[in-house]
Scaffold this motif. Sequence first.
Motif, PDB file in Angstrom:
ATOM      1  N   PHE A   1       8.155   0.969 -10.519  1.00 43.51           N
ATOM      2  CA  PHE A   1       7.102   0.378  -9.696  1.00 43.51           C
ATOM      3  C   PHE A   1       7.080  -1.141  -9.875  1.00 43.51           C
ATOM      4  O   PHE A   1       6.931  -1.887  -8.904  1.00 43.51           O
ATOM      5  N   GLY A   2       7.242  -1.607 -11.095  1.00 39.06           N
ATOM      6  CA  GLY A   2       7.289  -3.046 -11.351  1.00 39.06           C
ATOM      7  C   GLY A   2       8.415  -3.735 -10.610  1.00 39.06           C
ATOM      8  O   GLY A   2       8.257  -4.853 -10.103  1.00 39.06           O
ATOM      9  N   GLU A   3       9.546  -3.072 -10.504  1.00 44.41           N
ATOM     10  CA  GLU A   3      10.682  -3.648  -9.764  1.00 44.41           C
ATOM     11  C   GLU A   3      10.368  -3.742  -8.278  1.00 44.41           C
ATOM     12  O   GLU A   3      10.700  -4.726  -7.627  1.00 44.41           O
ATOM     13  N   VAL A   4       9.722  -2.722  -7.735  1.00 49.82           N
ATOM     14  CA  VAL A   4       9.334  -2.741  -6.321  1.00 49.82           C
ATOM     15  C   VAL A   4       8.338  -3.869  -6.054  1.00 49.82           C
ATOM     16  O   VAL A   4       8.415  -4.561  -5.042  1.00 49.82           O
ATOM     17  N   LEU A   5       7.407  -4.066  -6.970  1.00 43.80           N
ATOM     18  CA  LEU A   5       6.363  -5.082  -6.787  1.00 43.80           C
ATOM     19  C   LEU A   5       6.908  -6.489  -6.659  1.00 43.80           C
ATOM     20  O   LEU A   5       6.312  -7.324  -5.974  1.00 43.80           O
TER      21      LEU A   5
ATOM     22  N   THR B   1      -5.482   9.259 -16.377  1.00 46.19           N
ATOM     23  CA  THR B   1      -6.452  10.073 -15.653  1.00 46.19           C
ATOM     24  C   THR B   1      -6.965   9.412 -14.376  1.00 46.19           C
ATOM     25  O   THR B   1      -7.671  10.046 -13.598  1.00 46.19           O
ATOM     26  N   ARG B   2      -6.613   8.156 -14.159  1.00 52.47           N
ATOM     27  CA  ARG B   2      -6.988   7.469 -12.915  1.00 52.47           C
ATOM     28  C   ARG B   2      -5.970   6.380 -12.638  1.00 52.47           C
ATOM     29  O   ARG B   2      -5.577   5.630 -13.538  1.00 52.47           O
ATOM     30  N   TRP B   3      -5.581   6.291 -11.377  1.00 52.99           N
ATOM     31  CA  TRP B   3      -4.663   5.235 -10.936  1.00 52.99           C
ATOM     32  C   TRP B   3      -4.930   5.033  -9.455  1.00 52.99           C
ATOM     33  O   TRP B   3      -4.293   5.627  -8.592  1.00 52.99           O
ATOM     34  N   ASP B   4      -5.943   4.247  -9.163  1.00 51.34           N
ATOM     35  CA  ASP B   4      -6.467   4.112  -7.807  1.00 51.34           C
ATOM     36  C   ASP B   4      -6.394   2.675  -7.324  1.00 51.34           C
ATOM     37  O   ASP B   4      -6.729   1.747  -8.065  1.00 51.34           O
ATOM     38  N   LEU B   5      -6.030   2.513  -6.068  1.00 52.55           N
ATOM     39  CA  LEU B   5      -5.946   1.192  -5.454  1.00 52.55           C
ATOM     40  C   LEU B   5      -7.210   0.888  -4.668  1.00 52.55           C
ATOM     41  O   LEU B   5      -7.697   1.729  -3.905  1.00 52.55           O
ATOM     42  N   GLN B   6      -7.723  -0.318  -4.842  1.00 51.29           N
ATOM     43  CA  GLN B   6      -8.871  -0.812  -4.087  1.00 51.29           C
ATOM     44  C   GLN B   6      -8.490  -2.169  -3.496  1.00 51.29           C
ATOM     45  O   GLN B   6      -7.795  -2.955  -4.141  1.00 51.29           O
ATOM     46  N   ARG B   7      -8.949  -2.437  -2.271  1.00 54.64           N
ATOM     47  CA  ARG B   7      -8.746  -3.770  -1.693  1.00 54.64           C
ATOM     48  C   ARG B   7     -10.048  -4.539  -1.839  1.00 54.64           C
ATOM     49  O   ARG B   7     -11.136  -3.993  -1.635  1.00 54.64           O
ATOM     50  N   VAL B   8      -9.951  -5.790  -2.213  1.00 54.75           N
ATOM     51  CA  VAL B   8     -11.123  -6.649  -2.379  1.00 54.75           C
ATOM     52  C   VAL B   8     -11.763  -6.879  -1.007  1.00 54.75           C
ATOM     53  O   VAL B   8     -11.060  -7.202  -0.036  1.00 54.75           O
ATOM     54  N   SER B   9     -13.065  -6.709  -0.932  1.00 56.44           N
ATOM     55  CA  SER B   9     -13.790  -6.923   0.325  1.00 56.44           C
ATOM     56  C   SER B   9     -13.536  -8.322   0.865  1.00 56.44           C
ATOM     57  O   SER B   9     -13.459  -9.286   0.097  1.00 56.44           O
ATOM     58  N   ARG B  10     -13.389  -8.395   2.156  1.00 56.25           N
ATOM     59  CA  ARG B  10     -13.202  -9.662   2.866  1.00 56.25           C
ATOM     60  C   ARG B  10     -11.886 -10.350   2.540  1.00 56.25           C
ATOM     61  O   ARG B  10     -11.753 -11.562   2.695  1.00 56.25           O
TER      62      ARG B  10
ATOM     63  N   MET C   1       2.584   8.401 -11.541  1.00 55.33           N
ATOM     64  CA  MET C   1       1.714   7.823 -12.562  1.00 55.33           C
ATOM     65  C   MET C   1       0.740   8.875 -13.089  1.00 55.33           C
ATOM     66  O   MET C   1       0.519   8.997 -14.287  1.00 55.33           O
ATOM     67  N   LEU C   2       0.164   9.652 -12.170  1.00 58.59           N
ATOM     68  CA  LEU C   2      -0.825  10.651 -12.557  1.00 58.59           C
ATOM     69  C   LEU C   2      -0.205  11.911 -13.144  1.00 58.59           C
ATOM     70  O   LEU C   2      -0.913  12.748 -13.707  1.00 58.59           O
ATOM     71  N   ALA C   3       1.114  12.046 -13.049  1.00 62.33           N
ATOM     72  CA  ALA C   3       1.788  13.197 -13.664  1.00 62.33           C
ATOM     73  C   ALA C   3       1.712  13.128 -15.181  1.00 62.33           C
ATOM     74  O   ALA C   3       1.780  14.152 -15.863  1.00 62.33           O
ATOM     75  N   ASP C   4       1.545  11.930 -15.719  1.00 61.91           N
ATOM     76  CA  ASP C   4       1.355  11.765 -17.158  1.00 61.91           C
ATOM     77  C   ASP C   4      -0.062  12.205 -17.496  1.00 61.91           C
ATOM     78  O   ASP C   4      -1.032  11.629 -16.979  1.00 61.91           O
ATOM     79  N   PRO C   5      -0.230  13.229 -18.336  1.00 64.12           N
ATOM     80  CA  PRO C   5      -1.578  13.719 -18.631  1.00 64.12           C
ATOM     81  C   PRO C   5      -2.476  12.681 -19.307  1.00 64.12           C
ATOM     82  O   PRO C   5      -3.693  12.813 -19.278  1.00 64.12           O
ATOM     83  N   GLY C   6      -1.900  11.634 -19.862  1.00 67.56           N
ATOM     84  CA  GLY C   6      -2.701  10.592 -20.492  1.00 67.56           C
ATOM     85  C   GLY C   6      -3.270   9.594 -19.510  1.00 67.56           C
ATOM     86  O   GLY C   6      -4.153   8.812 -19.845  1.00 67.56           O
TER      87      GLY C   6
ATOM     88  N   GLU D   1       0.829  -1.203   0.000  1.00 70.52           N
ATOM     89  CA  GLU D   1       0.000   0.000   0.000  1.00 70.52           C
ATOM     90  C   GLU D   1       0.867   1.258   0.000  1.00 70.52           C
ATOM     91  O   GLU D   1       0.557   2.231  -0.695  1.00 70.52           O
ATOM     92  N   ALA D   2       1.960   1.231   0.735  1.00 74.74           N
ATOM     93  CA  ALA D   2       2.877   2.379   0.759  1.00 74.74           C
ATOM     94  C   ALA D   2       3.540   2.576  -0.605  1.00 74.74           C
ATOM     95  O   ALA D   2       3.718   3.713  -1.058  1.00 74.74           O
ATOM     96  N   ALA D   3       3.895   1.486  -1.262  1.00 74.55           N
ATOM     97  CA  ALA D   3       4.535   1.574  -2.581  1.00 74.55           C
ATOM     98  C   ALA D   3       3.576   2.164  -3.613  1.00 74.55           C
ATOM     99  O   ALA D   3       3.967   2.995  -4.441  1.00 74.55           O
ATOM    100  N   VAL D   4       2.319   1.755  -3.555  1.00 80.30           N
ATOM    101  CA  VAL D   4       1.320   2.305  -4.475  1.00 80.30           C
ATOM    102  C   VAL D   4       1.126   3.797  -4.201  1.00 80.30           C
ATOM    103  O   VAL D   4       1.095   4.612  -5.125  1.00 80.30           O
ATOM    104  N   ALA D   5       1.014   4.155  -2.937  1.00 81.21           N
ATOM    105  CA  ALA D   5       0.826   5.565  -2.576  1.00 81.21           C
ATOM    106  C   ALA D   5       2.011   6.409  -3.042  1.00 81.21           C
ATOM    107  O   ALA D   5       1.824   7.533  -3.528  1.00 81.21           O
ATOM    108  N   ALA D   6       3.214   5.872  -2.927  1.00 86.93           N
ATOM    109  CA  ALA D   6       4.408   6.603  -3.359  1.00 86.93           C
ATOM    110  C   ALA D   6       4.474   6.733  -4.878  1.00 86.93           C
ATOM    111  O   ALA D   6       4.926   7.758  -5.403  1.00 86.93           O
ATOM    112  N   ALA D   7       4.014   5.705  -5.601  1.00 84.58           N
ATOM    113  CA  ALA D   7       4.089   5.707  -7.065  1.00 84.58           C
ATOM    114  C   ALA D   7       2.974   6.522  -7.713  1.00 84.58           C
ATOM    115  O   ALA D   7       3.131   7.034  -8.830  1.00 84.58           O
TER     116      ALA D   7
END
Length: 99
Positions: free
Chosen positions: A74-78, A36-45, A29-34, A19-25
């Motif tokens: 980001f891929g390397e961190v993952l 327009t969304r890069w959001d993390l969601q956790r699957v319920s349960r 990611m959003l600095a690229d004007p192309g 979660e920290a890596a996604v928040a940092a990246a």
Amino acid sequence: MINVTAAVTVREDRTADFEAAVAAARPGMLADPGCTRWDLQRVSRSEVDYVLLEEYVDGDALRRHGQSAEFVAFGEVLQDLIAGPPVLSVLKPVGEQSR
């Protein structure tokens, strides 16, 4: 518009790091004007299953994003955080909802 979902299973002991890596990246990611969304969601349960919701203005923006330094880094961190490769879906809106 092109949407992408990236379903990811994170190693149990690495969820906070993921979660920290996604928040940092995210700003890069959003600095690229192309991108327009890069959001993390956790699957319920689930404590380890996540989905990244991404939106791009067109195919060129998606390709550019995949080759960007931010995406490569980001891929390397993952590699140390996830249990297996992400499951990607590329989606195109249809009907009245398309832009």
